[in-house]
Structures are given as structure tokens and as C-alpha cells.
Design an enzyme around this catalytic site. Structure first.
Site, short mmCIF file in Angstrom:
data_model
loop_
_atom_site.label_atom_id
_atom_site.label_comp_id
_atom_site.label_asym_id
_atom_site.label_seq_id
_atom_site.Cartn_x
_atom_site.Cartn_y
_atom_site.Cartn_z
N TYR A 144 -9.82 -0.14 11.04
CA TYR A 144 -9.18 1.07 10.48
C TYR A 144 -9.21 2.20 11.51
O TYR A 144 -8.17 2.79 11.83
CB TYR A 144 -9.90 1.48 9.21
CG TYR A 144 -9.28 2.65 8.49
CD1 TYR A 144 -8.02 2.53 7.88
CD2 TYR A 144 -9.92 3.87 8.39
CE1 TYR A 144 -7.44 3.59 7.21
CE2 TYR A 144 -9.36 4.94 7.72
CZ TYR A 144 -8.12 4.80 7.13
OH TYR A 144 -7.54 5.86 6.47
N ASP A 145 -10.42 2.49 12.05
CA ASP A 145 -10.56 3.60 12.98
C ASP A 145 -9.66 3.45 14.20
O ASP A 145 -8.89 4.34 14.56
CB ASP A 145 -12.01 3.71 13.48
CG ASP A 145 -13.02 3.87 12.36
OD1 ASP A 145 -12.61 4.00 11.20
OD2 ASP A 145 -14.22 3.86 12.65
N LYS A 148 -5.81 3.45 13.51
CA LYS A 148 -5.26 4.80 13.36
C LYS A 148 -5.23 5.55 14.69
O LYS A 148 -4.30 6.32 14.96
CB LYS A 148 -6.10 5.59 12.34
CG LYS A 148 -5.95 5.11 10.90
CD LYS A 148 -4.59 5.43 10.32
CE LYS A 148 -4.55 5.22 8.82
NZ LYS A 148 -3.25 5.61 8.22
N ASN A 173 -11.68 13.24 3.59
CA ASN A 173 -11.90 12.65 2.26
C ASN A 173 -11.09 13.37 1.18
O ASN A 173 -11.21 14.59 1.03
CB ASN A 173 -13.38 12.70 1.89
CG ASN A 173 -14.21 11.73 2.69
OD1 ASN A 173 -14.25 11.82 3.91
ND2 ASN A 173 -14.87 10.81 2.02
N GLN A 208 -26.48 12.29 3.97
CA GLN A 208 -25.24 12.32 4.76
C GLN A 208 -24.20 13.16 4.03
O GLN A 208 -24.20 13.23 2.80
CB GLN A 208 -24.73 10.90 5.06
CG GLN A 208 -24.23 10.12 3.87
CD GLN A 208 -25.31 9.31 3.16
OE1 GLN A 208 -26.45 9.73 3.07
NE2 GLN A 208 -24.93 8.16 2.63
N THR A 209 -23.33 13.82 4.78
CA THR A 209 -22.42 14.79 4.17
C THR A 209 -20.95 14.35 4.29
O THR A 209 -20.58 13.59 5.18
CB THR A 209 -22.55 16.17 4.84
OG1 THR A 209 -22.08 16.10 6.20
CG2 THR A 209 -23.99 16.67 4.82
N ARG A 210 -20.16 14.86 3.35
CA ARG A 210 -18.72 14.71 3.38
C ARG A 210 -18.10 16.02 2.88
O ARG A 210 -18.76 16.84 2.24
CB ARG A 210 -18.24 13.55 2.49
CG ARG A 210 -18.68 12.16 2.91
CD ARG A 210 -18.04 11.72 4.21
NE ARG A 210 -18.40 10.36 4.54
CZ ARG A 210 -19.48 10.01 5.22
NH1 ARG A 210 -20.33 10.93 5.65
NH2 ARG A 210 -19.73 8.73 5.49
N GLN A 275 -22.18 12.75 9.20
CA GLN A 275 -21.60 14.05 8.87
C GLN A 275 -20.09 13.98 8.97
O GLN A 275 -19.55 13.26 9.81
CB GLN A 275 -22.08 15.14 9.84
CG GLN A 275 -23.53 15.53 9.71
CD GLN A 275 -23.87 16.64 10.69
OE1 GLN A 275 -23.64 16.53 11.89
NE2 GLN A 275 -24.40 17.75 10.19
N ARG A 276 -19.44 14.75 8.12
CA ARG A 276 -17.98 14.81 8.20
C ARG A 276 -17.54 16.15 7.60
O ARG A 276 -17.75 16.40 6.42
CB ARG A 276 -17.38 13.64 7.42
CG ARG A 276 -15.89 13.42 7.53
CD ARG A 276 -15.38 13.27 8.92
NE ARG A 276 -15.90 12.16 9.69
CZ ARG A 276 -15.60 10.88 9.52
NH1 ARG A 276 -14.82 10.51 8.55
NH2 ARG A 276 -16.09 9.97 10.33
#
Length: 314
Positions: A144-145, A148, A173, A208-210, A275-276
Site C-alpha cells: 500500500y505505502d 501510493k 485517517n 500511539q496517536t492518530r 505517530q500520525r
């Protein structure tokens, strides 16, 4: 009236885009092979004389006269894009070649729905468009990564070599109605588990963040990008810069659903980003002040209502 082709038009984001563009008085061709898209998402448009549904796979050429192309075709959740990784990367790369070839032939403007996954597990936070990313090219997520990332390269090369009018967005997201209950994305997973009273599956320690963007805000950004001046190609981040830990998301969903679910912890999947968070200053500058309007709790309430109806039907 513009004639607009949307690949992946029966998917979660694509179906919302179909609706918005039809409501604005355009003619829309929805192209989908229904690997992850659903006819349920676009049933209400089938009686509209300006809507056309075509079952087609973008890895094969498609010929039509259109003014604009939104290239959204590609499974976007890990459970689906890892199911057949070769098919996933072919959809991104061969699909981009076919749609760019179409845009070149008919002189159409074309927008590529790229992804924040091009940043991988980032060393820069928040992520700006000039960050090249930290991606494992041979990992479980790389179909996927890297697919793209290659599609972005193709778009730029078709622009420089053939003067194709391109636009590139990087989607962070996104959640909302028309999501598949079984698509494996964190918002749908947590909501469905909470509504069923099941344990909420937390991968990793939950720190972990989104950053979560409601689908209506994304669609607004996509259309503004398509309509932006021709000299602005992107890439441009489209996401909500408000950052939440996975634990905060789970606890908010439990509260909003009045659920008795407990959170259980599982090992973090390989190459899962820690992180994102998007830097959206470029979008604000170039897209008439675009920024998300719907914040997390409001968007989650709308999405929970949608999933309640889906689960009741089942």
C-alpha cells in the site's frame, strides 16, 4: 455541468464524493470492481439520470470522454490491502498508469487520492508535505505505502513529460458513514465492538496517536483541490490536525455508546506508525482556508448512529 469519473466510487469516500458532485449538478460515472466498495453505498443514486455505475477494474484500461477524474481506487484498510498485496500494488501503479493515460488522451484534469502512509513511521512530527517519509519497502504494509508513493511519482512524471493537469492529495485517517463494519480500521473496529458489548481490541499500549478527519471535511478538501489553480499540483495534506491516542479514542467511543466493553491489549503489528498528525498549513493557504469543521465527538456521534442502523439491519 461537468462529466466526472470517480474510480473506487462505490467505496466509503468515493460514495460521499459521488453524492456531493451529483448534488452540485454534475454528471458522475462511478467505476468500481466491488472488492471493497459496496452497491449499498450508491443504491440511492441509481435512478438519477446523471449517475452511471460501471463494474470495472482499473488495472485494465477504460475509455470514456470526461472532464475530470478522481482516482480513488485502492483498498485502504490493512485487512483488505494485505489480503492480496500484489493486487493492491497493481491497483495503485497500473491503475494510475491507465487513468493518467485516459486523462492524457481526453485532456481531463485528474486527482490522485494518495495517503499519509507515504510518510511511513515518521521521524518528523507533525508531517509536512516536504517530508520524504520513513517507509519499509519490503514490509507487510509496503504494498500500500509503496504503491501510493509510486503513483505520486507517475502523476508527477505524466505532468512533466506529457503536461497532464494533475492534483495530488494525501489523505489522513478518515471516518464516517458508509464505512464497512468489517474493514479493520480503528474507528469502525472500536465502534462495532462497543455497540456489541465486546472487548475493544487495542494493538500496542494505546499511546500511539492518530488524527481523525470526518468524511465530509475530506470531500470538501478534495473538491477544493480539484478546483484550485492549475499551477498548484500538490501534494497537499488533507486531515484533521487534532491528535489523539488510541486509548483516548477508545474511551471516547465507550462513553458515547454507553458501552460496557473492556479494553484488551494485543501486540502492535509490524511497521505500525507510532505517530500520525498532518500539518495542514499548505491546505489552508492554497485551498481557500480549508480546514476541518467537524471535530471528533460530533463526527463519532454521526458514525455511531450509522453503525447502529447497520447492526440493526443485520
Amino acid at each position: 455541468m461537468k462529466k466526472i469519473l470517480i474510480t473506487g466510487g462505490a467505496g466509503f469516500v468515493g460514495s460521499h464524493l459521488c453524492e456531493r458532485l451529483l448534488n452540485e449538478g454534475n454528471e458522475v460515472i462511478c467505476l468500481d470492481n466491488f472488492f471493497t466498495g459496496s452497491k449499498k453505498n450508491i443504491l440511492k443514486f441509481l435512478d438519477n439520470p446523471y449517475f452511471e455505475l460501471v463494474r470495472h477494474d482499473v488495472t485494465h484500461p477504460y475509455f470514456v470522454e470526461v472532464d475530470e477524474i478522481y482516482n480513488l481506487a485502492c483498498p485502504a484498510s490493512p485487512i483488505h490491502y494485505q489480503y492480496n498485496p500484489i493486487k493492491t500494488i497493481k491497483t495503485s501503479v497500473v491503475g494510475a498508469v491507465n487513468m493518467l493515460g485516459l486523462a492524457k488522451r481526453v485532456n481531463a484534469k485528474i486527482l490522485q487520492a494518495s495517503t499519509s502512509e507515504v510518510y511511513g513511521d515518521p521521524h518528523v512530527h507533525p508531517q509536512k508535505e516536504d517530508y520524504w517519509g520513513n517507509v519499509n519497502p519490503i514490509g507487510l504494509r509496503s504494498c500500500y505505502d509503496e504503491g501510493k508513493r509510486c503513483a505520486e511519482t507517475l502523476f508527477m512524471d505524466y505532468h512533466h513529460q506529457n503536461n497532464v493537469n494533475i492534483k495530488i492529495i494525501r489523505i489522513f485517517n478518515t471516518y464516517g458513514s458508509n464505512m464497512n463494519p468489517n474493514d479493520g480500521r480503528v474507528v469502525s473496529n472500536f465502534i462495532v465492538q462497543a455497540l456489541k458489548g465486546e472487548d475493544i481490541t487495542m494493538f500496542g499500549d494505546g499511546t500511539q496517536t492518530r488524527s481523525f478527519q470526518y468524511v465530509d471535511d475530506l470531500v470538501e478538501g478534495m473538491i477544493r483541490m480539484m478546483n484550485s489553480p492549475n499551477d498548484f499540483l500538490g501534494p497537499v495534506n488533507l486531515g484533521n490536525p487534532n491528535e489523539f491516542t488510541m486509548l483516548e479514542l477508545a474511551e471516547t467511543i465507550i462513553k458515547l455508546t454507553n458501552s460496557t466493553s473492556k479494553i484488551i491489549f494485543m501486540p502492535l503489528p509490524k511497521d505500525d506508525p507510532k505517530q500520525r498528525q498532518p500539518d495542514i498549513s499548505l491546505a489552508k493557504e492554497k485551498l481557500n482556508g480549508w480546514e476541518p469543521k467537524i471535530q471528533l465527538e460530533e463526527g463519532l456521534q454521526k458514525t455511531i448512529s450509522y453503525f447502529k442502523d447497520i447492526l440493526n439491519e443485520a
